[in-house]
Design a protein around this motif. Structure first.
Motif, PDB file in Angstrom:
ATOM      1  N   PHE A   3       1.048  -1.033   0.203  1.00 34.78           N
ATOM      2  CA  PHE A   3      -0.293   0.004  -0.175  1.00 34.78           C
ATOM      3  C   PHE A   3       1.059   1.394   0.397  1.00 34.78           C
ATOM      4  O   PHE A   3       0.713   1.935  -0.773  1.00 34.78           O
ATOM      5  CB  PHE A   3      -0.897  -0.378   1.201  1.00 34.78           C
ATOM      6  CG  PHE A   3      -0.098   0.460   2.381  1.00 34.78           C
ATOM      7  CD1 PHE A   3      -0.204   1.563   3.308  1.00 34.78           C
ATOM      8  CD2 PHE A   3       0.585  -0.792   3.017  1.00 34.78           C
ATOM      9  CE1 PHE A   3       0.535   2.479   4.543  1.00 34.78           C
ATOM     10  CE2 PHE A   3       1.238  -0.546   4.423  1.00 34.78           C
ATOM     11  CZ  PHE A   3       0.653   0.902   5.120  1.00 34.78           C
ATOM     12  N   TRP A   4       2.079   1.466   0.469  1.00 33.83           N
ATOM     13  CA  TRP A   4       2.797   2.297   0.485  1.00 33.83           C
ATOM     14  C   TRP A   4       3.283   2.587  -0.980  1.00 33.83           C
ATOM     15  O   TRP A   4       3.403   3.800  -1.441  1.00 33.83           O
ATOM     16  CB  TRP A   4       4.192   1.932   2.235  1.00 33.83           C
ATOM     17  CG  TRP A   4       4.697   2.904   1.781  1.00 33.83           C
ATOM     18  CD1 TRP A   4       4.607   4.244   3.430  1.00 33.83           C
ATOM     19  CD2 TRP A   4       6.695   3.675   1.472  1.00 33.83           C
ATOM     20  NE1 TRP A   4       5.704   4.836   3.446  1.00 33.83           N
ATOM     21  CE2 TRP A   4       6.879   4.861   2.352  1.00 33.83           C
ATOM     22  CE3 TRP A   4       6.985   2.696   0.656  1.00 33.83           C
ATOM     23  CZ2 TRP A   4       7.684   4.803   2.057  1.00 33.83           C
ATOM     24  CZ3 TRP A   4       8.008   2.790   0.730  1.00 33.83           C
ATOM     25  CH2 TRP A   4       8.590   4.114   0.836  1.00 33.83           C
ATOM     26  N   GLN A   5       4.157   1.683  -1.291  1.00 30.60           N
ATOM     27  CA  GLN A   5       4.671   1.637  -2.596  1.00 30.60           C
ATOM     28  C   GLN A   5       4.054   1.676  -3.143  1.00 30.60           C
ATOM     29  O   GLN A   5       4.141   3.075  -4.085  1.00 30.60           O
ATOM     30  CB  GLN A   5       5.456  -0.234  -2.753  1.00 30.60           C
ATOM     31  CG  GLN A   5       6.123   0.066  -2.241  1.00 30.60           C
ATOM     32  CD  GLN A   5       7.503   0.747  -2.789  1.00 30.60           C
ATOM     33  OE1 GLN A   5       7.701   0.813  -3.606  1.00 30.60           O
ATOM     34  NE2 GLN A   5       8.535   0.086  -1.697  1.00 30.60           N
ATOM     35  N   ILE A   6       2.395   1.683  -3.763  1.00 32.38           N
ATOM     36  CA  ILE A   6       1.522   2.173  -4.173  1.00 32.38           C
ATOM     37  C   ILE A   6       1.363   3.992  -4.417  1.00 32.38           C
ATOM     38  O   ILE A   6       1.786   3.977  -5.501  1.00 32.38           O
ATOM     39  CB  ILE A   6       0.244   1.036  -4.154  1.00 32.38           C
ATOM     40  CG1 ILE A   6      -0.051   0.263  -4.765  1.00 32.38           C
ATOM     41  CG2 ILE A   6      -1.373   2.277  -4.395  1.00 32.38           C
ATOM     42  CD1 ILE A   6      -1.012  -0.670  -4.122  1.00 32.38           C
ATOM     43  N   ALA A   7       1.152   4.103  -2.720  1.00 31.55           N
ATOM     44  CA  ALA A   7       0.690   5.407  -2.649  1.00 31.55           C
ATOM     45  C   ALA A   7       2.229   6.142  -2.978  1.00 31.55           C
ATOM     46  O   ALA A   7       1.953   7.570  -3.748  1.00 31.55           O
ATOM     47  CB  ALA A   7       0.617   5.752  -1.199  1.00 31.55           C
ATOM     48  N   LYS A   8       3.533   5.833  -3.007  1.00 29.88           N
ATOM     49  CA  LYS A   8       4.493   6.551  -3.299  1.00 29.88           C
ATOM     50  C   LYS A   8       4.597   6.643  -4.739  1.00 29.88           C
ATOM     51  O   LYS A   8       4.548   7.347  -5.491  1.00 29.88           O
ATOM     52  CB  LYS A   8       5.706   6.051  -2.316  1.00 29.88           C
ATOM     53  CG  LYS A   8       6.695   6.967  -2.958  1.00 29.88           C
ATOM     54  CD  LYS A   8       7.895   5.519  -1.913  1.00 29.88           C
ATOM     55  CE  LYS A   8       9.140   6.719  -1.848  1.00 29.88           C
ATOM     56  NZ  LYS A   8       9.125   8.271  -1.370  1.00 29.88           N
ATOM     57  N   GLN A   9       4.294   5.612  -5.546  1.00 31.76           N
ATOM     58  CA  GLN A   9       4.890   5.881  -6.964  1.00 31.76           C
ATOM     59  C   GLN A   9       3.880   6.275  -7.809  1.00 31.76           C
ATOM     60  O   GLN A   9       3.823   7.107  -8.247  1.00 31.76           O
ATOM     61  CB  GLN A   9       4.858   4.773  -7.269  1.00 31.76           C
ATOM     62  CG  GLN A   9       6.107   3.659  -6.392  1.00 31.76           C
ATOM     63  CD  GLN A   9       6.323   1.972  -7.201  1.00 31.76           C
ATOM     64  OE1 GLN A   9       6.018   1.922  -8.542  1.00 31.76           O
ATOM     65  NE2 GLN A   9       7.464   1.163  -6.953  1.00 31.76           N
ATOM     66  N   ALA A  10       2.171   6.800  -6.868  1.00 31.07           N
ATOM     67  CA  ALA A  10       1.318   7.443  -7.590  1.00 31.07           C
ATOM     68  C   ALA A  10       2.071   8.672  -7.571  1.00 31.07           C
ATOM     69  O   ALA A  10       1.037   9.294  -7.884  1.00 31.07           O
ATOM     70  CB  ALA A  10      -0.326   6.009  -6.872  1.00 31.07           C
ATOM     71  N   MET A  31      -0.648  11.844   5.104  1.00 36.97           N
ATOM     72  CA  MET A  31       0.582  11.478   5.264  1.00 36.97           C
ATOM     73  C   MET A  31       1.149  11.343   4.014  1.00 36.97           C
ATOM     74  O   MET A  31       0.142  10.430   3.363  1.00 36.97           O
ATOM     75  CB  MET A  31       1.194  10.770   6.229  1.00 36.97           C
ATOM     76  CG  MET A  31       0.560   9.250   6.215  1.00 36.97           C
ATOM     77  SD  MET A  31       1.425   8.363   7.925  1.00 36.97           S
ATOM     78  CE  MET A  31       3.495   8.569   7.579  1.00 36.97           C
ATOM     79  N   LEU A  32       2.245  11.722   3.604  1.00 36.30           N
ATOM     80  CA  LEU A  32       2.829  11.707   2.020  1.00 36.30           C
ATOM     81  C   LEU A  32       3.661  10.906   3.034  1.00 36.30           C
ATOM     82  O   LEU A  32       4.677  10.514   3.645  1.00 36.30           O
ATOM     83  CB  LEU A  32       3.541  12.674   1.955  1.00 36.30           C
ATOM     84  CG  LEU A  32       2.953  13.471   1.029  1.00 36.30           C
ATOM     85  CD1 LEU A  32       2.754  15.070   0.274  1.00 36.30           C
ATOM     86  CD2 LEU A  32       1.945  13.070  -0.294  1.00 36.30           C
ATOM     87  N   PRO A  33       3.918   9.538   1.385  1.00 40.99           N
ATOM     88  CA  PRO A  33       4.874   8.327   1.905  1.00 40.99           C
ATOM     89  C   PRO A  33       5.895   9.177   2.140  1.00 40.99           C
ATOM     90  O   PRO A  33       6.903  10.027   0.769  1.00 40.99           O
ATOM     91  CB  PRO A  33       4.894   7.467   0.792  1.00 40.99           C
ATOM     92  CG  PRO A  33       3.627   7.508   0.181  1.00 40.99           C
ATOM     93  CD  PRO A  33       2.626   9.134   0.543  1.00 40.99           C
ATOM     94  N   GLY A  34       7.141   8.835   2.607  1.00 45.72           N
ATOM     95  CA  GLY A  34       8.393   9.425   2.815  1.00 45.72           C
ATOM     96  C   GLY A  34       9.039   8.610   2.501  1.00 45.72           C
ATOM     97  O   GLY A  34       9.195   7.973   1.418  1.00 45.72           O
ATOM     98  N   GLU A  35      10.722   8.579   2.391  1.00 43.39           N
ATOM     99  CA  GLU A  35      12.025   8.244   2.299  1.00 43.39           C
ATOM    100  C   GLU A  35      12.080   7.079   3.170  1.00 43.39           C
ATOM    101  O   GLU A  35      12.857   6.121   2.203  1.00 43.39           O
ATOM    102  CB  GLU A  35      13.337   9.141   2.320  1.00 43.39           C
ATOM    103  CG  GLU A  35      13.005  10.200   1.918  1.00 43.39           C
ATOM    104  CD  GLU A  35      13.158  10.531   0.160  1.00 43.39           C
ATOM    105  OE1 GLU A  35      13.703   9.329   0.010  1.00 43.39           O
ATOM    106  OE2 GLU A  35      12.210  10.761  -0.487  1.00 43.39           O
ATOM    107  N   SER A  36      11.465   6.741   4.277  1.00 42.71           N
ATOM    108  CA  SER A  36      11.343   5.446   4.541  1.00 42.71           C
ATOM    109  C   SER A  36      10.570   4.693   4.995  1.00 42.71           C
ATOM    110  O   SER A  36       9.245   5.371   6.229  1.00 42.71           O
ATOM    111  CB  SER A  36      12.409   5.508   5.817  1.00 42.71           C
ATOM    112  OG  SER A  36      12.541   4.698   7.042  1.00 42.71           O
ATOM    113  N   PHE A  37       9.722   3.105   4.787  1.00 44.44           N
ATOM    114  CA  PHE A  37       8.729   3.336   4.952  1.00 44.44           C
ATOM    115  C   PHE A  37       9.093   2.252   6.200  1.00 44.44           C
ATOM    116  O   PHE A  37       7.416   2.500   7.040  1.00 44.44           O
ATOM    117  CB  PHE A  37       8.920   1.795   4.064  1.00 44.44           C
ATOM    118  CG  PHE A  37       7.779   0.245   4.896  1.00 44.44           C
ATOM    119  CD1 PHE A  37       6.462   0.793   4.495  1.00 44.44           C
ATOM    120  CD2 PHE A  37       7.890  -0.578   5.341  1.00 44.44           C
ATOM    121  CE1 PHE A  37       5.735  -0.101   4.617  1.00 44.44           C
ATOM    122  CE2 PHE A  37       7.016  -1.827   5.868  1.00 44.44           C
ATOM    123  CZ  PHE A  37       5.558  -1.535   5.191  1.00 44.44           C
TER     124      PHE A  37
END
Length: 195
Positions: free
Chosen positions: A138-145, A167-173
């Motif tokens: 889910f975090w990868q989806i939000a970050k890449q999208a 929150m916006l995904p940061g640099e560290s999951f």
């Protein structure tokens, strides 16, 4: 008296007044209330936790109908068959093949890029069983999208659906997960032994 948050104009909507009335009736009948607001953006991921029971989906779907908002969800492609297929698609289901985790992420990122409005509901645990850490899809989806993550807590103690931080995904999951856990730890799961 039940509080129904105002649905932002940017949110994808269910087009059925009857479904909205049913959702409000069901949520009220189950004794649940809603606290907080949806963000006024057309696309985001909703991280829903804790997830320990099939009731989580029932409550979340009732809230989606009650608010009139279309929250999409992922389902194994094999369940999207007649007679369920049209119903699942209509209510936000997105069929996915789980042969490869990266394939699902790429598929859903493409959905976000192609759709003018999309709210995707995901359980960070990825299962109803007890897990030591969240899955990263889910975090990868939000970050890449390049979309935000809205935290939505299911508190069975108070019977509240709580819209928490965005929150916006940061640099560290791992760092983002630590922040999410601080919020979700305030919620009591349906089956606390699995949380």
């Amino acid at each position: 008296m039940q509080y129904w948050p105002q649905l932002p104009a940017t949110a994808p909507r269910h087009q059925s007044d009857r479904a909205q009335r049913f959702g409000r009736w069901l949520l009220t009948k189950l004794g649940w209330t809603i606290k907080g607001e949806l963000p006024a953006v057309p696309k985001f991921v909703v991280a829903v936790a804790p997830h320990t029971s099939n009731w989580d989906f029932v409550v979340a779907m009732a809230a989606s109908l009650a608010l009139g908002v279309k929250i999409s969800f992922l389902g194994k492609h094999s369940i999207f068959v007649w007679p369920l297929r049209s119903w699942l698609l209509r209510w936000g289901g997105i069929p996915v093949r789980r042969d490869s985790a990266h394939g699902v992420v790429t598929q859903i990122v493409t959905e976000f890029q192609q759709q003018p409005q999309l709210i995707l509901g995901v359980a960070p645990e990825g299962t109803r069983r007890k897990v030591s850490q969240y899955r990263s899809g889910f975090w990868q989806i939000a970050k890449q999208a390049q979309v935000s993550i809205q935290l939505l807590g299911l508190d069975f103690a108070s019977k509240q659906l709580v819209f928490g931080p965005v929150m916006l995904p940061g640099e560290s999951f791992e760092q983002d997960c630590a922040q999410m856990r601080l919020f979700f730890q305030q919620m009591q799961a349906k089956n606390p032994e699995f949380a």
